[in-house]
Design an enzyme around this catalytic site. Structure first.
Site, PDB file in Angstrom:
ATOM      1  N   HIS A  53       0.809  -1.223   0.000  1.00  0.00           N
ATOM      2  CA  HIS A  53       0.000   0.000   0.000  1.00  0.00           C
ATOM      3  C   HIS A  53       0.845   1.277   0.000  1.00  0.00           C
ATOM      4  CE1 HIS A  53      -3.681  -2.267   1.853  1.00  0.00           C
ATOM      5  NE2 HIS A  53      -3.411  -2.640   0.625  1.00  0.00           N
ATOM      6  N   PHE A  78      -3.500  -9.370   5.746  1.00  0.00           N
ATOM      7  CA  PHE A  78      -3.312  -9.043   4.331  1.00  0.00           C
ATOM      8  C   PHE A  78      -2.039  -8.232   4.083  1.00  0.00           C
ATOM      9  CE2 PHE A  78      -7.712 -10.029   4.920  1.00  0.00           C
ATOM     10  CZ  PHE A  78      -8.080 -10.701   3.761  1.00  0.00           C
ATOM     11  N   PHE A  79      -1.262  -7.966   5.115  1.00  0.00           N
ATOM     12  CA  PHE A  79       0.100  -7.453   5.014  1.00  0.00           C
ATOM     13  C   PHE A  79       0.206  -6.145   4.226  1.00  0.00           C
ATOM     14  CE2 PHE A  79       0.146 -12.187   4.337  1.00  0.00           C
ATOM     15  CZ  PHE A  79       0.112 -12.484   5.689  1.00  0.00           C
ATOM     16  N   CYS A  80      -0.787  -5.275   4.340  1.00  0.00           N
ATOM     17  CA  CYS A  80      -0.796  -3.996   3.615  1.00  0.00           C
ATOM     18  C   CYS A  80      -0.595  -4.206   2.125  1.00  0.00           C
ATOM     19  CB  CYS A  80       0.268  -3.043   4.163  1.00  0.00           C
ATOM     20  SG  CYS A  80      -0.025  -2.526   5.863  1.00  0.00           S
ATOM     21  N   ALA A  81      -1.141  -5.303   1.621  1.00  0.00           N
ATOM     22  CA  ALA A  81      -1.103  -5.599   0.180  1.00  0.00           C
ATOM     23  C   ALA A  81      -2.409  -6.325  -0.155  1.00  0.00           C
ATOM     24  CB  ALA A  81       0.106  -6.454  -0.170  1.00  0.00           C
TER      25      ALA A  81
END
Length: 426
Positions: free
Chosen positions: A131, A375-378
């Protein structure tokens, strides 16, 4: 000179992890016992190298204002700050005329670059980005490319998009290594495509730099961005390094002291400001000299340890982790480019029938293992990869589990994770 120059012989430590803070910490378990903490969330925040901590402690008594004071400590701090900038630039393979702005993080660096883009610049970015490299362009004309299924497809997709785009300033944003799958992207090939079409390239090197060499000049890219807290220097410093012209031509990212060289009140009551040139133009406020010292120390320590040696050690641990997880029934390892793709020490996976949050909580409570879930900033990338798994995935919309490690990770931590996931899956 408060920080000593180090030359270390590590020939007898070929398979030993680098010393990091926290490697002797024990954590409580649910059954009342305790174990040494297995920090396997390094992709989010890496522990500080002990050498970084020692160097910061050595400098701390000499800390003073940067570029402000005439006193001895202020002069020493200013010199150390600029020397640290030069050390990081050399570590990144910057060109002699490149600018290196010290920021707070990769996110800050990307937002800085977004703020200085010339009017009308179109940005090309893959939906698989973190992100930090995906959301900062929302106020700019943006072409979002689908997540490619191979490095060759990424190159072809970018080629088509640039060929079909209207003339004008263009910027390609690409990751060096995925923070979800660990897969390494074809940065040099993508940069070559961008140059053929008159576009510039910025690389999110946050996940790549801790594991592999970064070479701004050799790759032919225009900028790289990274975070100190992922590079074993968690002291609040980041970097945007690369071409100076767009940075020089734009209004300062932050307005304030340090960015301004002169301020006068005009006859009609307005403020007339003369802005500084160079990196100082975008470093308003009191510089984070301790963060700069830590970042330079980490770059020096990794170089002295031998990037190739460290990468080879991580590759052995990564092979053990992937082999171990793939042998567990019900475990699926997420991948964009396939099992043979080059990758760094980041692995995301699901366990059939178990929500990711449950797996992460069990790993912590029963085994003393710290991982990341979600979601690991993705989000777009993780959702795409989970949808492909269908019923074999986690099934609850809660994302995946991510294990990541680095130069300070003992082999036992990887072995413990493989064993623990096997027991949870059974």
């Amino acid at each position: 000179m408060p920080i000593p120059t180090r030359v270390q012989d590590r020939s007898s430590e070929e398979h030993a992890p680098l010393p990091v803070l926290g490697d002797d910490v024990h954590v409580p378990l649910r059954d009342g016992g305790s174990v040494p903490y297995a920090a396997l969330d390094v992709a989010a925040s890496a522990p500080a190298l002990r050498q970084v901590w020692d160097d910061v402690a050595a400098f701390a008594p000499y800390y003073g204002s940067v570029h402000r004071g005439a006193g001895h400590l202020s002069q020493l701090s200013s010199e150390t700050y600029e020397r640290s900038r030069a050390t990081v630039a050399a570590f990144l393979g910057c060109r002699p005329d490149d600018a290196l702005v010290l920021t707070r993080s990769t996110t800050d660096s990307m937002n800085l670059l977004a703020a200085v883009l010339p009017s009308g610049t179109r940005v090309f970015v893959f939906e698989s980005e973190h992100h930090a490299a995906l959301l900062c362009w929302r106020d700019r004309p943006t072409t979002v490319l689908p997540a490619p299924r191979s490095p060759a497809e990424a190159v072809a997709s970018l080629e088509r998009a640039l060929a079909e785009a209207a003339e004008g300033p263009r910027l390609v944003c690409v990751t060096g290594a995925s923070n979800v799958t660990g897969e390494v992207w074809p940065v040099e090939r993508l940069a070559a495509v961008a140059r053929r079409h008159g576009a510039r390239t910025v690389v999110d090197a946050a996940q790549l730099a801790p594991h592999r060499r970064v070479d701004v000049a050799g790759w032919g890219v225009d900028w790289v961005a990274l975070s100190g807290h992922k590079l074993y220097a968690p002291f609040g410093a980041g970097v945007l390094a690369g071409r100076a012209d767009w940075l020089e031509e734009a209004e300062p990212y932050l307005a304030g002291g340090g960015a301004s060289s002169a301020v006068e009140r005009t006859a009609d009551g307005r403020l007339d400001v003369a802005w500084r040139s160079g990196a100082a133009r975008h470093e308003a406020g009191s510089p984070n000299v301790l963060g700069a010292v830590a970042l330079a120390s980490a770059c020096t320590a990794l170089t002295e340890a031998g990037r190739e040696r460290l990468a080879a050690r991580e590759e052995r641990l990564l092979d053990r982790l992937r082999t171990g997880l793939e042998a567990v029934p019900g475990v699926s390892v997420l991948s964009l480019f396939g099992p043979e793709a080059d990758r760094v020490a980041v692995v995301s996976f699901t366990v059939r029938g178990l929500p990711a949050a449950h797996v992460a909580a069990e790993l912590a409570g029963r085994y003393g293992i710290g991982v990341r879930d979600g979601f690991f900033c993705a989000h777009p990338l993780v959702r795409t990869l989970l949808e492909e798994e269908g019923p074999a995935g986690c099934g609850d919309g809660g994302g995946a589990v991510r294990a990541s490690f680095g130069a300070g990770t003992p082999a036992e931590h990887v072995e413990r994770l493989v064993r623990a996931v096997g027991e949870l899956a059974r």
